[in-house]
Design an enzyme around this catalytic site. Structure first.
Site, short mmCIF file in Angstrom:
data_model
loop_
_atom_site.label_atom_id
_atom_site.label_comp_id
_atom_site.label_asym_id
_atom_site.label_seq_id
_atom_site.Cartn_x
_atom_site.Cartn_y
_atom_site.Cartn_z
N CYS A 23 0.83 -1.22 0.00
CA CYS A 23 0.00 0.00 0.00
C CYS A 23 0.87 1.26 0.00
O CYS A 23 1.64 1.49 0.93
CB CYS A 23 -0.90 -0.07 1.24
SG CYS A 23 -1.58 1.48 1.81
N CYS A 26 0.28 3.68 2.92
CA CYS A 26 0.83 3.08 4.15
C CYS A 26 2.31 3.39 4.27
O CYS A 26 2.81 3.66 5.37
CB CYS A 26 0.61 1.57 4.17
SG CYS A 26 -1.11 1.08 4.12
#
Length: 98
Positions: A23, A26
């Site tokens: 991600c 993230c």
């Protein structure tokens, strides 16, 4: 799961970052959380949980998007949001629980 329950039962606020290695947002949160840790020190714990390695836990807390951030204290979910957050916003949120 038992270990997770022990962690969130803390009187100290616990910020949980549900993330995934694949991600992009993230990855952007990583330096934010490091800076936050430097600022809050021992007043709060910051824990990162990989949703791919902890699918059962992610399902229990209904994590549908990453990053999802939650603050627990004394075993109770106090706050939750999804998406990239600033150090200032997270610090302000944590300060409510010291």
């Amino acid at each position: 799961m038992d270990k997770f329950d022990d962690i969130i039962k803390s009187e100290k606020p616990v910020l949980i970052d549900f993330f995934a290695t694949w991600c992009g947002p993230c990855k952007m949160m990583h330096p934010v959380l490091e800076e936050l840790h430097d600022k809050v020190g021992e007043r709060a714990r910051i824990i990162k949980i990989d949703i791919d390695k902890n699918q059962e836990l992610s399902a229990i807390y209904n994590v549908r998007s990453v990053p999802t951030l939650m603050i627990f204290q004394n075993g109770e979910l106090k706050w939750r949001t999804s998406g990239v957050q600033s150090v200032q916003a997270l610090e302000q949120e944590l300060e409510k629980y010291y």
